[in-house]
Design a protein around this motif. Structure first.
Motif, mmCIF file in Angstrom:
data_model
loop_
_atom_site.group_PDB
_atom_site.id
_atom_site.type_symbol
_atom_site.label_atom_id
_atom_site.label_comp_id
_atom_site.label_asym_id
_atom_site.label_seq_id
_atom_site.Cartn_x
_atom_site.Cartn_y
_atom_site.Cartn_z
ATOM 1 N N THR A 89 0.870 -1.328 -0.120
ATOM 2 C CA THR A 89 -0.084 0.160 -0.130
ATOM 3 C C THR A 89 0.976 1.304 0.104
ATOM 4 O OG1 THR A 89 -1.819 -1.127 1.025
ATOM 5 C CG2 THR A 89 -2.020 1.318 1.465
ATOM 6 N N GLN A 90 1.841 1.224 0.915
ATOM 7 C CA GLN A 90 2.833 2.396 0.854
ATOM 8 C C GLN A 90 3.406 2.563 -0.597
ATOM 9 O OE1 GLN A 90 5.365 2.979 4.433
ATOM 10 N NE2 GLN A 90 4.661 1.024 5.014
ATOM 11 N N ALA A 91 3.842 1.463 -1.203
ATOM 12 C CA ALA A 91 4.780 1.475 -2.109
ATOM 13 C C ALA A 91 3.937 2.071 -3.534
ATOM 14 C CB ALA A 91 5.241 0.231 -2.640
ATOM 15 N N ALA A 92 2.631 1.942 -3.452
ATOM 16 C CA ALA A 92 1.717 2.141 -4.548
ATOM 17 C C ALA A 92 1.354 3.567 -4.336
ATOM 18 C CB ALA A 92 0.392 1.451 -4.532
ATOM 19 N N GLU A 93 1.375 4.035 -3.058
ATOM 20 C CA GLU A 93 0.889 5.544 -2.801
ATOM 21 C C GLU A 93 2.087 6.515 -3.052
ATOM 22 O OE1 GLU A 93 -0.252 5.239 1.268
ATOM 23 O OE2 GLU A 93 -2.309 4.685 0.795
ATOM 24 N N LEU A 94 3.189 5.864 -2.942
ATOM 25 C CA LEU A 94 4.490 6.612 -3.290
ATOM 26 C C LEU A 94 4.698 6.676 -4.663
ATOM 27 C CD1 LEU A 94 6.404 5.199 -0.296
ATOM 28 C CD2 LEU A 94 6.101 7.548 -0.674
ATOM 29 N N GLY A 95 4.846 5.636 -5.363
ATOM 30 C CA GLY A 95 5.087 5.396 -6.863
ATOM 31 C C GLY A 95 6.557 5.461 -7.014
ATOM 32 N N CYS A 96 6.966 4.823 -8.117
ATOM 33 C CA CYS A 96 8.250 4.170 -8.649
ATOM 34 C C CYS A 96 9.297 5.503 -8.285
ATOM 35 C CB CYS A 96 8.229 3.944 -10.060
ATOM 36 S SG CYS A 96 9.608 2.920 -10.476
ATOM 37 N N ALA A 97 8.999 6.669 -8.744
ATOM 38 C CA ALA A 97 9.898 7.635 -8.765
ATOM 39 C C ALA A 97 10.415 8.094 -7.378
ATOM 40 C CB ALA A 97 9.419 8.890 -9.419
ATOM 41 N N ALA A 98 9.432 8.022 -6.272
ATOM 42 C CA ALA A 98 10.132 8.359 -4.993
ATOM 43 C C ALA A 98 10.808 7.257 -4.603
ATOM 44 C CB ALA A 98 8.729 8.812 -4.241
ATOM 45 N N LEU A 99 10.390 5.820 -4.817
ATOM 46 C CA LEU A 99 11.135 4.704 -4.153
ATOM 47 C C LEU A 99 12.382 4.780 -4.820
ATOM 48 C CD1 LEU A 99 8.362 2.207 -4.553
ATOM 49 C CD2 LEU A 99 9.312 3.148 -2.405
ATOM 50 N N VAL A 100 12.914 4.917 -6.164
ATOM 51 C CA VAL A 100 14.061 5.251 -6.996
ATOM 52 C C VAL A 100 15.125 6.191 -6.241
ATOM 53 C CG1 VAL A 100 15.214 5.654 -8.960
ATOM 54 C CG2 VAL A 100 13.064 4.158 -9.144
ATOM 55 N N ASP A 101 14.225 7.464 -5.891
ATOM 56 C CA ASP A 101 15.012 8.382 -5.380
ATOM 57 C C ASP A 101 15.520 7.904 -3.812
ATOM 58 O OD1 ASP A 101 14.820 10.298 -7.417
ATOM 59 O OD2 ASP A 101 13.269 11.505 -6.562
ATOM 60 N N ALA A 102 14.633 7.278 -3.265
ATOM 61 C CA ALA A 102 15.108 6.893 -1.926
ATOM 62 C C ALA A 102 16.232 5.942 -2.096
ATOM 63 C CB ALA A 102 13.685 5.994 -1.204
ATOM 64 N N MET A 103 16.056 4.966 -2.919
ATOM 65 C CA MET A 103 17.033 3.910 -3.043
ATOM 66 C C MET A 103 18.323 4.484 -3.375
ATOM 67 S SD MET A 103 16.937 0.618 -2.730
ATOM 68 C CE MET A 103 18.303 0.008 -3.831
ATOM 69 N N GLY A 104 18.450 5.543 -4.015
ATOM 70 C CA GLY A 104 19.666 6.201 -4.410
ATOM 71 C C GLY A 104 20.162 6.796 -2.970
ATOM 72 N N ARG A 105 19.616 7.157 -2.065
ATOM 73 C CA ARG A 105 20.023 7.684 -1.027
ATOM 74 C C ARG A 105 20.459 6.707 0.160
ATOM 75 N NH1 ARG A 105 15.674 12.496 0.895
ATOM 76 N NH2 ARG A 105 15.681 13.859 -1.149
ATOM 77 N N VAL A 106 19.817 5.622 0.048
ATOM 78 C CA VAL A 106 20.314 4.295 0.998
ATOM 79 C C VAL A 106 21.347 3.409 0.229
ATOM 80 C CG1 VAL A 106 19.427 2.343 2.120
ATOM 81 C CG2 VAL A 106 17.887 4.346 1.859
#
Length: 225
Positions: free
Chosen positions: A19-36
């Protein structure tokens, strides 16, 4: 994450993360991965029989290789490797199919992949084409791939190994990694980092909201020399 991590609590966690992932969307998750993490984790936009359905879940992998008729493994069928990849608890998992270097070849179709519906998987991420989009659209799982195929691909690539690391579009995917895909693309998140990445993606969203508000109130004269 192992294939037998299937307690009610784990299932609830996966639903909450989905549910969280769908609300956030791919772009936000990719940006977050780049930080982690410092490695490549994004896959450019794929095609789906039903683009309105995002894909999320832990990966079970099935590697394809260019077809050869002289290897013992050539006789191993898709069904055997399918069940090997998904293990004893297939519910909610994402079957990841590599392309064997032929992303335009068909890796399967509606009849073969109906096993995924019977086993209640979350979906399929394929680095190749799939046949029978109309049939796939009717299944309960989400499907993302390189596009629809009409020709059988069994003389081009063959299923070769299950539950191994695979490469898709320059990204390494290991069994248990979390996969998210939507119309923007896909992202691969290590299982040990999933909650940290989701939290960071929320931070990314909050920062973007703040930036949008600042842009809304900025004045052109503030930027003139």
């Amino acid at each position: 994450m192992s294939n037998d991590d299937t307690s009610d609590g784990a299932a609830d966690n996966t639903r909450d993360r989905a549910t969280q992932a769908a609300e956030l969307g791919c772009a936000a998750l990719v940006d977050a991965m780049g930080r982690v993490h410092g490695h490549r984790a994004h896959i450019l936009a794929l095609t789906s029989p039903d683009p309105a359905r995002p894909l999320f879940g832990p990966a079970s992998t099935l590697a394809y290789l260019p077809y050869r008729d002289d290897l013992p493994q050539s006789e191993t069928g898709f069904a055997e490797l399918f069940y090997q990849a998904l293990g004893a608890q297939p519910q909610g998992r994402v079957l990841v199919l590599s392309s064997g270097g032929y992303p335009d070849a068909s890796l399967g179709g509606g009849t073969k992949l109906s096993r995924g519906d019977h086993q209640q998987i979350a979906g399929i991420l394929a680095d190749g084409r799939l046949r029978d989009f109309t049939q796939l659209r009717g299944y309960r799982f989400s499907t993302w791939c390189r596009g629809e195929a009409t020709r059988w691909g069994g003389d081009t690539v063959m299923p070769y190994a299950a539950d191994v690391a695979v490469e898709i579009a320059g990204v390494t995917i290991t069994p248990g990694d979390y996969i998210y895909a939507d119309t923007a693309g896909a992202v691969v998140i290590p299982a040990v980092s999933i909650d940290r990445v989701l939290a960071e993606a929320h931070t990314v969203e909050a920062e973007d909201t703040q930036s949008a508000e600042a842009i809304r109130t900025e004045k052109a004269e503030d930027f003139r020399p």
